[in-house]
Design a protein around this motif. Structure first.
Motif, PDB file in Angstrom:
ATOM      1  N   GLN A  56      -5.793   2.159  -3.465  1.00 37.03           N
ATOM      2  CA  GLN A  56      -6.855   1.991  -2.481  1.00 37.03           C
ATOM      3  C   GLN A  56      -6.557   2.803  -1.224  1.00 37.03           C
ATOM      4  O   GLN A  56      -7.455   3.475  -0.678  1.00 37.03           O
ATOM      5  N   PHE A  57      -5.311   2.761  -0.758  1.00 40.31           N
ATOM      6  CA  PHE A  57      -4.917   3.526   0.426  1.00 40.31           C
ATOM      7  C   PHE A  57      -5.131   5.020   0.205  1.00 40.31           C
ATOM      8  O   PHE A  57      -5.731   5.714   1.044  1.00 40.31           O
ATOM      9  N   LEU A  58      -4.665   5.531  -0.935  1.00 34.46           N
ATOM     10  CA  LEU A  58      -4.804   6.956  -1.223  1.00 34.46           C
ATOM     11  C   LEU A  58      -6.271   7.353  -1.333  1.00 34.46           C
ATOM     12  O   LEU A  58      -6.692   8.390  -0.793  1.00 34.46           O
ATOM     13  N   ASP A  59      -7.057   6.550  -2.031  1.00 40.29           N
ATOM     14  CA  ASP A  59      -8.474   6.883  -2.212  1.00 40.29           C
ATOM     15  C   ASP A  59      -9.221   6.868  -0.880  1.00 40.29           C
ATOM     16  O   ASP A  59     -10.067   7.741  -0.615  1.00 40.29           O
ATOM     17  N   PRO A 118      -2.188  -1.564  -6.881  1.00 44.01           N
ATOM     18  CA  PRO A 118      -3.613  -1.406  -6.540  1.00 44.01           C
ATOM     19  C   PRO A 118      -3.819  -1.078  -5.066  1.00 44.01           C
ATOM     20  O   PRO A 118      -4.720  -0.308  -4.710  1.00 44.01           O
ATOM     21  N   GLU A 119      -2.976  -1.649  -4.220  1.00 44.96           N
ATOM     22  CA  GLU A 119      -3.092  -1.383  -2.788  1.00 44.96           C
ATOM     23  C   GLU A 119      -2.781   0.081  -2.459  1.00 44.96           C
ATOM     24  O   GLU A 119      -3.408   0.676  -1.568  1.00 44.96           O
ATOM     25  N   LYS A 176       0.816  -1.223   0.000  1.00 40.29           N
ATOM     26  CA  LYS A 176       0.000   0.000   0.000  1.00 40.29           C
ATOM     27  C   LYS A 176       0.845   1.266   0.000  1.00 40.29           C
ATOM     28  O   LYS A 176       0.342   2.352  -0.286  1.00 40.29           O
ATOM     29  N   TYR A 177       2.135   1.131   0.314  1.00 38.47           N
ATOM     30  CA  TYR A 177       3.027   2.284   0.288  1.00 38.47           C
ATOM     31  C   TYR A 177       3.819   2.388  -1.017  1.00 38.47           C
ATOM     32  O   TYR A 177       4.630   3.303  -1.169  1.00 38.47           O
TER      33      TYR A 177
END
Length: 414
Positions: A20-23, A16-17, A10-11
């Motif tokens: 998703q984290f940013l959104d 895709p992760e 996510k970093y």
């Protein structure tokens, strides 16, 4: 170079992760700010949990930032965003506007009075907010943009110097001798946005003229950008030595501004009608600015985070970590990663996001802590509460979008 050890997906930019984290963080930020509008439309300063602090001035620059953020919200389908944009426009066309002298007051007080002067900083944000609201077609936005363009060109843009002046008195009859780059940095951001929204390339040309000055001053000062100037644009390197943590005019070099300038210069380089050699020269300058800022500012005192200011040798002066500095570091590292393809920027991006998640996001009350000390504990001396969403929200959106475009147009174009 940032130390990097297999960050969570996510970093990592491009996964895709990460998207998703940013959104998710973007939506959380936008949900936090729904209570910003006062009855007249100007923005309350928000407290730690998003409760309006009604005893503080309602600032034009914050109202503009919130109007801009919720214009972005409309573009991503955030519920209720259009109504919040309309509230901000009401304030900017109503109680914050000086109908007698033109332009915008810096703020309206809790008792309904106005603070004095006319500031380029605030007027640049009017341009930004009006351009974003115009892009989404909100009622009154185009009229606001027309007014803001006229006022800025009449009073703040110095066509001879190719720079923005800083502060007039309320009546626009006396110009303060101080000149500064904070207002010019936000002028560049606003000018590029107006150019992207309206197609008037004169605004991009003006941004380029400012950038030409800044890149010269930076190159002559080991890539630490002078912030303060005399009326004839001579660097005033000792300005505010006695007020080193000033909210808008701190002493010394500001690594966060070096980072922010790096992204804006890159955006200009990618969007302007210039040849490839000049484009590459500007991107190289952006890399120098970023490298200097993180070398001076990151982990400069034994703890992670970017210090607020340094002296002209790169030694930290104010060790506090401001949330906006981290937001700009996320923006610029992602931008330079995309533009240069260099792993060093991917590594920095991951480092910044890990630090954000661990230290700066308020996972209990929402939004981001605005000021931390050198041990990454909450402080409130410069930025109490959580005044607005602008830096944080943009940093959750810019890494996913075209770096050649202003964020509103980049978001609309997908």
């Amino acid at each position: 170079m940032a130390e990097q050890a297999s960050p969570e997906a996510k970093y990592q930019l491009g996964t895709p992760e990460n998207k998703q984290f940013l959104d998710e963080q973007r939506e959380s930020l936008m949900a936090f700010g729904h209570r910003f509008p006062s009855p007249g439309g100007s923005s309350y300063w928000l407290g730690d949990d998003g409760t309006p602090w009604t005893d503080r001035n309602r600032e034009t620059w914050i109202t503009c930032r919130m109007t801009h953020v919720y214009s972005l919200g409309v573009l991503v389908g955030h519920p209720g965003a259009a109504e919040l944009v309309d509230a901000g426009l009401k304030g900017l066309r109503g109680e914050l506007h000086d109908d007698a002298n033109g332009g915008w007051y810096p703020a309206v007080t809790p008792t309904g009075d106005y603070t004095p002067d006319k500031q380029a900083y605030a007027h640049a944000f009017v341009l930004l907010a009006a351009s974003s609201a115009t892009l989404i077609g909100r009622p009154g936005a185009q009229e606001l943009l027309d007014d803001a363009e006229e006022i800025f060109l009449k009073y703040f843009w110095d066509a001879h110097e190719g720079l923005s002046v800083d502060t007039w008195n309320t009546e626009f009859t006396e110009l303060d001798p101080y000149r500064g780059l904070n207002a010019n940095m936000h002028s560049v951001e606003a000018f590029l946005a107006v150019a992207d929204v309206t197609g008037d390339e004169g605004w991009r040309d003006r941004a380029g003229r400012i950038i030409a000055h800044v890149t010269k001053w930076a190159s002559e000062n080991e890539w630490r950008i002078p912030e303060h100037f005399t009326s004839d644009w001579k660097p005033a390197l000792e300005f505010n030595r006695d007020k080193p943590d000033d909210q808008f005019k701190p002493y010394g070099a500001t690594p966060g501004h070096g980072i922010e300038w790096a992204r804006l210069i890159t955006q200009y380089a990618l969007s302007a009608k210039i040849d490839e050699a000049e484009k590459q020269r500007l991107v190289d300058i952006a890399e120098h600015l970023f490298a200097r800022a993180v070398a001076d500012g990151w982990n400069a005192d034994g703890a992670p985070g970017i210090v607020y200011t340094t002296d002209w040798e790169g030694k930290p002066v104010v060790h506090d970590r401001m949330h906006w500095t981290l937001a700009e570091a996320i923006n610029t590292s992602s931008t330079l990663a995309r533009v240069t393809g260099k792993d060093v920027y991917l590594n920095w991006y991951s480092t910044f996001l890990q630090y954000l998640d661990a230290n700066v996001i308020d996972h209990k009350n929402g939004s981001w802590f605005h000021q931390l000390d050198c041990e990454n504990k909450l402080m409130t001396t410069v930025w109490p509460g959580k005044s607005d969403l602008y830096h944080a929200t943009q940093s959750m959106m810019i890494p996913l979008r075209d770096p050649s475009l202003s964020i509103s147009v980049a978001t609309k174009e997908g």
